[in-house]
Design an enzyme around this catalytic site. Structure first.
Site, PDB file in Angstrom:
ATOM      1  N   LYS A  35     -21.726  27.617  55.012  1.00  0.00           N
ATOM      2  CA  LYS A  35     -20.568  28.356  55.451  1.00  0.00           C
ATOM      3  C   LYS A  35     -19.434  27.352  55.375  1.00  0.00           C
ATOM      4  CE  LYS A  35     -22.358  28.862  59.700  1.00  0.00           C
ATOM      5  NZ  LYS A  35     -23.845  28.223  59.220  1.00  0.00           N
ATOM      6  N   THR A  36     -19.741  26.020  55.696  1.00  0.00           N
ATOM      7  CA  THR A  36     -18.645  24.923  55.639  1.00  0.00           C
ATOM      8  C   THR A  36     -18.232  24.967  54.163  1.00  0.00           C
ATOM      9  OG1 THR A  36     -19.507  23.976  57.559  1.00  0.00           O
ATOM     10  CG2 THR A  36     -18.008  22.570  56.148  1.00  0.00           C
ATOM     11  N   ASP A 220     -13.680  27.004  61.006  1.00  0.00           N
ATOM     12  CA  ASP A 220     -15.364  26.741  61.079  1.00  0.00           C
ATOM     13  C   ASP A 220     -15.699  26.607  62.531  1.00  0.00           C
ATOM     14  OD1 ASP A 220     -17.573  25.965  59.795  1.00  0.00           O
ATOM     15  OD2 ASP A 220     -17.077  23.985  59.323  1.00  0.00           O
ATOM     16  N   GLU A 221     -17.046  26.991  62.273  1.00  0.00           N
ATOM     17  CA  GLU A 221     -17.875  26.884  63.850  1.00  0.00           C
ATOM     18  C   GLU A 221     -17.263  27.830  64.818  1.00  0.00           C
ATOM     19  OE1 GLU A 221     -20.535  25.413  64.244  1.00  0.00           O
ATOM     20  OE2 GLU A 221     -20.603  23.610  62.838  1.00  0.00           O
ATOM     21  N   GLN A 251     -25.802  29.201  66.740  1.00  0.00           N
ATOM     22  CA  GLN A 251     -25.404  28.009  66.903  1.00  0.00           C
ATOM     23  C   GLN A 251     -24.343  27.764  67.931  1.00  0.00           C
ATOM     24  OE1 GLN A 251     -25.634  25.106  63.535  1.00  0.00           O
ATOM     25  NE2 GLN A 251     -25.551  26.854  62.496  1.00  0.00           N
ATOM     26  N   ARG A 603     -30.809  20.466  61.324  1.00  0.00           N
ATOM     27  CA  ARG A 603     -30.109  19.165  61.027  1.00  0.00           C
ATOM     28  C   ARG A 603     -30.805  18.570  59.593  1.00  0.00           C
ATOM     29  NH1 ARG A 603     -25.914  21.265  61.142  1.00  0.00           N
ATOM     30  NH2 ARG A 603     -26.907  23.026  61.941  1.00  0.00           N
TER      31      ARG A 603
HETATM   32  P1  ATP Z   1     -24.152  24.527  59.570  1.00  0.00           P
HETATM   33  O1  ATP Z   1     -24.575  25.893  59.935  1.00  0.00           O
HETATM   34  O2  ATP Z   1     -25.144  23.568  59.877  1.00  0.00           O
HETATM   35  O3  ATP Z   1     -22.810  24.136  59.764  1.00  0.00           O
HETATM   36  P2  ATP Z   1     -23.331  25.583  56.959  1.00  0.00           P
HETATM   37  O4  ATP Z   1     -23.803  26.711  56.884  1.00  0.00           O
HETATM   38  O5  ATP Z   1     -21.972  25.122  57.145  1.00  0.00           O
HETATM   39  O6  ATP Z   1     -24.376  24.849  57.943  1.00  0.00           O
HETATM   40  P3  ATP Z   1     -23.217  23.621  54.572  1.00  0.00           P
HETATM   41  O7  ATP Z   1     -23.097  22.357  55.441  1.00  0.00           O
HETATM   42  O8  ATP Z   1     -21.741  24.094  54.114  1.00  0.00           O
HETATM   43  O9  ATP Z   1     -23.646  24.983  55.580  1.00  0.00           O
HETATM   44  O10 ATP Z   1     -24.246  23.626  53.325  1.00  0.00           O
HETATM   45  C1  ATP Z   1     -25.667  23.130  53.917  1.00  0.00           C
HETATM   46  C2  ATP Z   1     -26.190  22.317  52.421  1.00  0.00           C
HETATM   47  O11 ATP Z   1     -26.505  23.109  51.571  1.00  0.00           O
HETATM   48  C3  ATP Z   1     -24.989  21.302  52.222  1.00  0.00           C
HETATM   49  O12 ATP Z   1     -25.660  20.150  51.423  1.00  0.00           O
HETATM   50  C4  ATP Z   1     -24.315  22.228  50.746  1.00  0.00           C
HETATM   51  O13 ATP Z   1     -23.696  21.010  49.873  1.00  0.00           O
HETATM   52  C5  ATP Z   1     -25.588  22.638  50.318  1.00  0.00           C
HETATM   53  N1  ATP Z   1     -25.142  23.999  49.511  1.00  0.00           N
HETATM   54  C6  ATP Z   1     -24.476  24.782  50.235  1.00  0.00           C
HETATM   55  N2  ATP Z   1     -24.188  26.058  49.132  1.00  0.00           N
HETATM   56  C7  ATP Z   1     -25.200  25.492  48.208  1.00  0.00           C
HETATM   57  C8  ATP Z   1     -25.344  26.054  46.632  1.00  0.00           C
HETATM   58  N3  ATP Z   1     -24.800  27.391  46.446  1.00  0.00           N
HETATM   59  N4  ATP Z   1     -26.134  25.591  46.073  1.00  0.00           N
HETATM   60  C9  ATP Z   1     -26.379  24.214  46.279  1.00  0.00           C
HETATM   61  N5  ATP Z   1     -26.188  23.720  47.446  1.00  0.00           N
HETATM   62  C10 ATP Z   1     -25.670  24.306  48.354  1.00  0.00           C
HETATM   63 MG    MG Z   2     -21.087  23.889  58.851  1.00  0.00          MG
END
Ligand code: ATP
Ligand code: MG
Length: 724
Positions: A35-36, A220-221, A251, A603
């Protein structure tokens, strides 16, 4: 145009989100699904491909750290300077808006931000002034009440007393508090958001300007926005703005602070035609960790429901360690950290998470003894340390003499003969004349005070005036340097021999470095000092003095949101602590705790340790608890139980005072003396054993005393008591 850097490394769903048409969009997805990442790439896409000016974009992140990361990522993706982009936390952005429009917001130009601590102190003083009993009107409860009202967007005049006399009193306290803040130009955290909302709501021109400017709003969030934050967003978006929000209902962990996960549904109603995108692939964790997290959160009823999967490796099992007590738990964690570091891993890749801030102390002691550098993220806050706040209070007085909370803080620090009675008289005068303490002090020094007290007050005021005169026009770091010396703070803490005093002096000097490396926002109109002070107030809770050093990360589960680490420890997994006692009986509270557990588990990228203790001393009380029910919710197939390898010292009970669990250490005997053991000495107070040497009459120990630093003592004469 080559958009490879923006679209590479995105899966189909992520790419769909990043390149979505200019319409409201909601990305709803589980932890670690990118997402981020999507949000950052969306910003880059808008600027690079859609031709949106970087200045036409507003992005809200959950922490200042995440904001810095987003800036960095946009900068590398696009190769443009991003310093002045509106990227920050809700509080950070609201603050920026109020600085720009202080006049419209009805604030003095040099308004100061007060943190929770200052706020509480202010309330205590208010109660005292009103001669109200603070056991009946508990300051913390009033603080809670006021902030909750502000989070809902309510001023005193909007709140219905519901015919309840107590509630009426609370409302009236809120009113008085507001008057004091207004008079002193003080703005608390909740007020930042509320004012930022009001200033837009009540100024049509301003609102039109910002609506034109920020066509795209990225958040975000999103699941953790509270009412006033959501209202601010809606106002900014109007009918033409294009919000793009990402979040995860599983979350949502700040309900207790007013966050409303319902905004996810509300958003789709408020912005009809919202494009909803789900991301289902997790890229962060091994399948073991992800499956465990999915299994735990499946016990919650109120969920949107998601299907999160990974094609990553299965990885190692989750290791559960049952400790005897919190020290044993800390020893275990530290042992594993040592191995981790010895294997050549970065310390910063390991995080130790806990439910309650107070749990960090034992872990910190262990880390210090083991000489493992660590950093408490969001806990031991550089800008919140007492000596730093003292120095900042002087600086704030230079900027604004009417800042009552700063006046109170330093009027007699270092001690300069201004006693409690004198301060009381100053307060009384201020109360009677509805003026600031500074003005009151000036007025009574010449009339009402006796010679000595009057001289002391005049000397203090002269000192402030002199500091102001002599530091005006200096560079910020020189200004800070002068103030910490001229105020007498450095000498004051130097006199405090031992480690604590030394650390305080070091911290004060560190403040000069902080001022030196501080980069003001060129677009701001205020003085560099004011900007630095605001920065200090906003950074508190996140900023650390030594953030660049490679060190183990300690933090609460709450502050870990959005972050990820190769190795994670979840400590204190006991019923009563996590889930927290208060929430066990309340189904929705329990669900929130479970979401927090889900945040904790997710995490971890590769290695996850879960620890619990049979017995734990916390807040001065001994608790015997069952392992957290959340541990039992992790299917057995993902878990490996680790049994203690060696018998650890159980806390000993003294014959004299069994409840207090203290006992004399027989000279030369082994009992109770082990590294890391807390002991008490008649003269030097409490300390921790760092070293043991020799035997019998020659046995000696090195103790690190809290008050006087490190000392070697001969056991036979030291009469140490062990303290568990
Ligand atoms: P959270 O819910 O904990 O905030 P999130 O959904 O925001 O998580 P991110 O932090 O954006 O997730 O991504 C999680 C991990 O996966 C990061 O290390 C990111 O670089 C990696 N990642 C995300 N998308 C891809 C992708 N398409 N290919 C490879 N790695 C990815
Ligand atoms: Mg995130």
């Amino acid at each position: 145009m080559d958009v490879t850097p923006i679209l590479d490394n995105l899966n189909d769903a992520q790419r769909q989100a990043v390149t979505a048409p200019a319409e409201p969009a909601l990305v709803i997805a589980g932890a670690g699904s990118g997402k981020t990442r999507v949000l950052v790439h969306r910003a880059a896409w808008l600027i690079d491909v859609e031709g949106v000016s970087p200045h036409g974009l507003l992005a809200v992140t959950f922490t200042n750290k995440a904001a810095a990361e987003m800036r960095g990522r946009i900068e590398t993706l696009l190769n443009v300077p991003v310093q002045h982009l509106w990227i920050g936390t809700f509080h950070g952005l609201a603050h920026r808006m109020l600085r720009r429009h202080w006049r419209e917001a009805g604030l003095p130009q040099n308004f100061q931000i007060i943190d929770a601590d200052d706020q509480l102190r202010l309330l205590k003083r208010l109660l005292k002034n009103l001669e109200m009993d603070d056991s009946r009107w508990v300051p913390k409860e009033i603080q809670w009440f006021i902030n909750a009202q502000k989070d809902e967007g309510l001023r005193p005049q909007h709140i219905d007393d519901e015919g309840d006399a107590d509630r009426r009193q609370m409302i009236s306290l809120y009113q008085s508090y507001e008057e004091i803040c207004q008079r002193g130009g003080l703005v608390d955290f909740a007020e930042l958001l509320l004012r930022a909302h009001e200033v837009l709501r009540d100024n049509a021109e301003l609102l039109a300007h910002y609506r034109r400017r920020f066509e795209h709003l990225l958040v975000d969030e999103f699941q953790d926005t509270n009412a006033i934050q959501y209202a601010w967003l809606r106002l900014l978006a109007g009918s033409d703005g294009i919000p793009f929000v990402v979040g995860d209902d599983d979350q949502s962990i700040y309900r207790w602070r007013g966050a409303r996960v319902e905004h996810i549904h509300r958003f789709q109603k408020d912005f009809p035609g919202t494009l909803v995108i789900k991301l289902e692939q997790n890229y962060r964790s091994t399948s073991t960790i992800l499956n465990a997290a999915n299994a735990v959160i499946a016990n919650n009823n109120s969920r949107l429901g998601k299907n999160l999967w990974t094609d990553g490796v299965q990885g190692e099992p989750i290791k559960v360690y049952s400790a005897y007590n919190e020290r044993d738990e800390a020893d275990f964690v530290i042992g594993r950290l040592r191995d981790w570091i010895a294997q050549g891993n970065a310390r910063a890749d390991a995080a130790v998470l806990y439910r309650s801030n107070a749990q960090s102390r034992v872990l910190e002691e262990g880390l210090i003894n083991a000489r493992i550098p660590y950093r408490v993220y969001g806990g031991l806050r550089f800008f919140e340390r007492a000596e730093i706040k003292d120095a900042l209070a002087y600086l704030r007085l230079l900027s604004n003499r009417d800042d009552d909370s700063s006046f109170e803080r330093v009027v007699n620090k270092p001690t300069r003969g201004i006693g409690a009675r004198t301060v009381e008289m100053v307060r009384a005068y201020a109360r009677a004349n509805a003026c600031s303490l500074w003005r009151a002090a000036g007025a009574i020094a010449s009339n009402d005070l006796n010679g000595r007290a009057a001289n002391a007050v005049v000397a203090f005021m002269t000192l402030i005036e002199r500091m102001d005169r002599e530091t005006r026009g200096l560079d910020l770091q020189d200004q800070v340097d002068h103030v910490i010396h001229m105020s007498g703070l450095i000498d004051f803490f130097k006199k405090d021999k031992g480690e604590k005093g030394e650390t305080r002096v070091e911290n004060l000097l560190e403040l000069v470095s902080a001022a030196k490396s501080f980069e003001p926002d060129a677009a701001e109109e205020m003085s560099k000092l004011d900007e630095f002070l605001s920065h200090a107030a906003l950074e508190a809770g996140e900023g650390q003095a030594d953030a660049w050093e490679d060190c183990v990360q300690l933090m609460t589960m709450h502050s870990a949101k959005g972050l990820e680490f190769p190795m994670v420890f979840m400590c204190g997994m006991e019923d009563g602590l996590f889930p927290h006692q208060r929430s066990i009986a309340d189904p929705s509270g329990l669900e929130e705790e479970r979401r927090l557990c889900y945040v904790g588990i997710t995490r971890a990228k590769q290695t996850l340790y879960v620890t619990h203790a049979e017995q734990r001393r916390l807040h001065g009380m001994d608790n015997f608890s069952q392992p957290s029910r959340f541990i039992a919710e992790i299917p057995e197939e993902y878990v490996e139980e680790i049994r203690p390898r060696v018998q650890v010292t159980r806390p000993m009970r003294s014959q004299r005072s069994p409840q207090r669990q203290r006992s004399s250490v027989a000279p030369g005997s082994e009992i109770g003396i082990r590294l890391g053991q807390r002991v008490r000495h008649k003269k030097f107070g409490d300390g921790v054993i760092l070293n043991c040497e020799g035997q019998g009459a020659h046995a000696r120990v090195e103790v690190n005393f809290e008050s006087t630093g490190t000392k070697w003592l001969v056991l036979t004469y030291a009469n140490l008591e062990t303290v568990s």
